[in-house]
Write an enzyme that holds these catalytic residues in place. Structure first.
Site, mmCIF file in Angstrom:
data_model
loop_
_atom_site.group_PDB
_atom_site.id
_atom_site.type_symbol
_atom_site.label_atom_id
_atom_site.label_comp_id
_atom_site.label_asym_id
_atom_site.label_seq_id
_atom_site.Cartn_x
_atom_site.Cartn_y
_atom_site.Cartn_z
ATOM 1 N N LYS A 1 0.882 -1.171 0.000
ATOM 2 C CA LYS A 1 0.000 0.000 0.000
ATOM 3 C C LYS A 1 0.913 1.212 0.000
ATOM 4 O O LYS A 1 1.574 1.505 0.993
ATOM 5 C CB LYS A 1 -0.914 0.007 1.217
ATOM 6 C CG LYS A 1 -1.896 1.159 1.167
ATOM 7 C CD LYS A 1 -2.877 1.112 2.319
ATOM 8 C CE LYS A 1 -4.004 2.113 2.121
ATOM 9 N NZ LYS A 1 -3.570 3.499 1.990
ATOM 10 N N ARG B 1 -16.530 1.036 -2.718
ATOM 11 C CA ARG B 1 -15.660 0.567 -1.647
ATOM 12 C C ARG B 1 -16.189 -0.798 -1.231
ATOM 13 O O ARG B 1 -17.025 -0.907 -0.356
ATOM 14 C CB ARG B 1 -15.718 1.546 -0.464
ATOM 15 C CG ARG B 1 -14.633 1.348 0.563
ATOM 16 C CD ARG B 1 -14.818 2.295 1.720
ATOM 17 N NE ARG B 1 -14.512 3.685 1.385
ATOM 18 C CZ ARG B 1 -13.282 4.174 1.231
ATOM 19 N NH1 ARG B 1 -12.254 3.394 1.397
ATOM 20 N NH2 ARG B 1 -13.098 5.421 0.928
HETATM 21 P P1 AMP Z 1 -7.109 4.899 2.263
HETATM 22 O O1 AMP Z 1 -6.731 6.235 1.682
HETATM 23 O O2 AMP Z 1 -6.406 4.556 3.524
HETATM 24 O O3 AMP Z 1 -8.610 4.662 2.274
HETATM 25 O O4 AMP Z 1 -6.571 3.787 1.238
HETATM 26 C C1 AMP Z 1 -6.985 3.733 -0.092
HETATM 27 C C2 AMP Z 1 -5.921 4.337 -0.957
HETATM 28 O O5 AMP Z 1 -4.729 3.589 -0.907
HETATM 29 C C3 AMP Z 1 -6.230 4.325 -2.427
HETATM 30 O O6 AMP Z 1 -7.081 5.357 -2.823
HETATM 31 C C4 AMP Z 1 -4.859 4.486 -3.051
HETATM 32 O O7 AMP Z 1 -4.542 5.862 -3.210
HETATM 33 C C5 AMP Z 1 -3.928 3.927 -2.024
HETATM 34 N N1 AMP Z 1 -3.178 2.762 -2.468
HETATM 35 C C6 AMP Z 1 -1.874 2.595 -2.221
HETATM 36 N N2 AMP Z 1 -1.431 1.456 -2.710
HETATM 37 C C7 AMP Z 1 -2.475 0.840 -3.318
HETATM 38 C C8 AMP Z 1 -2.635 -0.393 -4.009
HETATM 39 N N3 AMP Z 1 -1.625 -1.225 -4.179
HETATM 40 N N4 AMP Z 1 -3.875 -0.670 -4.492
HETATM 41 C C9 AMP Z 1 -4.899 0.175 -4.316
HETATM 42 N N5 AMP Z 1 -4.810 1.350 -3.660
HETATM 43 C C10 AMP Z 1 -3.602 1.681 -3.164
#
Ligand code: AMP
Length: 536
Positions: free
Chosen positions: A237, A397
């Site tokens: 991530k 989501r």
């Molecule tokens: P959050 O912002 O904590 O809700 O996490 C979702 C976000 O993680 C997504 O919108 C992406 O910007 C980010 N992200 C980072 N790495 C990845 C990945 N490998 N696959 C999908 N999203 C990712």
């Protein structure tokens, strides 16, 4: 609007999915194009289509003021009604009985009023327009106008059911309706096209962004794997910004998560235009140097600058990690399973500084720990677990993608004020404001309303009702005796709470019955967490 309210009421009164769809389908079939557009949009709890950037900017507080002004009652009466109904729409209907002068507004007129509200600047003007709108509606109509404005219809109608009703009303295949709605981001327009038999004419347009698929928090690694049928595709991530890259015939464009074009902000990515294929890539832009992600703050600082100077490009180089492929040379891949999309993506040679995000397919939950540590060592935030068979759902989501971040830490805090919850939690005190210690004083630091069981909430409600110091009706200041352990993702400096800090995504882990308020954490501890938690 009258029929809209009646139908919505009838839909809310049945729990049977088929009945809801049936009622809605027959209703939609009777509407003209403009009414159909508005009805479908409102039924998904939105004043405007999803694809429109427009926002109403009318918050709950403004609606409360408008209702009170029309009803001519004290605020306490409104909260009483709120507790009875569990939402502002129901409360508004009760208080507005006999206080409005209904003009028989059409859905189009209501939509027009929303447009005016969105365009108006300033609280006072907005309030005036809102009062005029509610006055022109019968209380039962006002109820639903309020529900649409608060994006909270609560009639048990998911967007998929509206799609199903559209399919039924106009004899279109449901899959086509869903598909068109996904590409258009406008359920009203989808309905109109379904009626005109023009759904197949909806095509993906390169250089127009698609909504991004989003991730849900993973319950636990083992659970996530089990939920995904025992196998997951695991990726890092990345801690950057989400981006969608479109290329066609030697040109490229980059779109941000908010669907804004940001191509000019990342000039170093222009080599992707030479990929030699027409594609839509989904991925993350990360500040990156020498094989390691730079702290997110660096990227943020770069984004904060107007001009992207050569100096800045050297100081904060950006890499685009592509983790998904949505379109390839005329073929839309959204409905292909992730495993297939990944394989097609791996077949492309991405020009630097675009790269393929590494991924691994795993079955053993034990491996997650090591992968997590390795990913942190690369400067990334955590792991993403993705179901290999999942399709790409723009704007959703779902449980197809799960994110695993480790909570930074936990704090022991004491509850200082409580509020009634919403929906299923109306009647019970389920929203807790909590504080840490600052010397002899307690200073609030956050608010949480998730993590406890219904039973615990019930017990706490009884307790708080008899330990209220100041009854503000809706909110009660309580004796600071209940200690909670809360987890969160990060600490930030913030003027929002008295402590000067705010917690990101706080959730309650448990009630610490073994601890008294004198044993809770203090602001100094919180301050140290901010330093320890600084990214990078
Ligand atoms: P959050 O912002 O904590 O809700 O996490 C979702 C976000 O993680 C997504 O919108 C992406 O910007 C980010 N992200 C980072 N790495 C990845 C990945 N490998 N696959 C999908 N999203 C990712």
């Amino acid at each position: 609007m009258k029929r809209f309210a009646e139908i919505s009421e009838a839909i809310g009164a049945t729990t049977k999915k088929l009945e809801k769809v049936g009622l809605l389908g027959s209703y939609l079939a009777t509407l003209g194009d403009e009414e159909l557009r508005a009805a479908c949009t409102f039924l998904t709890g939105r004043p405007f289509p999803l694809s429109e950037m427009r926002t109403l900017n009318v918050g709950g507080a403004l609606i409360v003021r408008a209702v009170l002004a029309l009803a001519g009652v004290e605020e306490e009466r409104l909260w009483e009604a709120y507790r009875r109904w569990g939402d502002l729409g129901g409360a508004a209907e009760e208080l507005l009985a006999g206080r409005t002068a209904p003009e028989g507004l059409t859905l189009r007129q209501v939509r027009g009023a929303f447009e005016e509200l969105a365009a108006l600047q300033g609280e006072k003007r907005k309030l005036g327009r809102l009062i005029a709108l509610l006055r022109a509606l019968a209380p039962g109509e006002g109820k639903f106008a309020v529900k649409v404005m608060t994006s909270d219809l609560r009639i048990g109608l998911k967007e998929e059911l509206v799609e199903e009703a559209i399919a039924r009303a106009f004899g279109a295949p449901q899959g086509e309706v869903e598909w068109a709605n996904m590409l258009l981001g406008d359920i009203g327009e989808t309905a109109v096209r379904a009626r005109q038999g023009r759904l197949h004419a909806v095509e993906l347009r390169l250089f127009h962004p698609l909504k991004f698929m989003l991730a849900s928090p993973a319950p636990s690694g083992a659970q996530a794997l089990a939920d995904m049928g025992g196998t997951a595709i695991v990726e890092d991530k990345y801690d950057g910004i989400r981006a969608q890259v479109h290329t066609r015939g030697g040109e490229h464009r980059i779109f941000s998560r908010t669907l804004d074009e940001v191509t000019h902000r990342f000039p170093e990515l222009s080599p992707v235009a030479g990929l030699g294929h027409d594609v839509i890539l989904d991925g993350e832009l990360v500040a990156y140097r020498a094989g390691r992600a730079l702290p997110f703050a660096k990227l943020q600082a770069r984004l904060g600058r107007k001009a992207v100077s050569p100096g800045l490009l050297g100081e904060v180089p950006v890499v685009f990690f592509a983790f998904d492929l949505l379109y390839l040379d005329g073929e839309l891949l959204l409905r292909e399973p992730l495993r297939v999309r990944k394989a097609r993506l791996a077949g492309l040679t991405l020009p630097a500084p675009a790269r393929l995000a590494a991924s691994d397919e795993i079955q053993e939950p034990e491996r997650l720990e090591a992968l997590f540590e390795a990913c942190r060592a690369r400067g990334n935030e955590g792991l993403m677990l993705k179901a290999p068979g999942s399709v790409y759902h723009p704007g959703k989501r779902g449980m197809g993608w799960l994110k695993m971040k480790r909570p930074l830490a936990t704090l022991d805090v004491v509850v200082t004020a409580v509020e009634y919850g919403h929906g299923k939690r109306r009647g019970v005190l389920s929203d807790y404001t909590f504080a840490v210690r600052n010397g002899e004083r307690l200073v609030n630091i956050g608010k949480a309303y998730s993590g406890l069981t219904d039973r615990e909430i019930q017990q706490l409600t009884a307790y708080f009702l008899s330990h209220t110091i100041e009854d503000q009706g809706w909110r009660k200041v309580v004796e600071p005796t209940v200690v909670l352990e809360v987890a969160f993702d990060a600490v930030q400096r913030s003027g929002r709470h008295e402590s000067g800090y705010a917690l990101r995504f706080p959730r309650i882990l448990r009630v610490r019955e073994d601890k008294g308020a004198e044993e809770i954490d203090d602001v100094e501890t919180v301050g140290r967490m901010i330093d320890a938690g600084r990214r990078g």
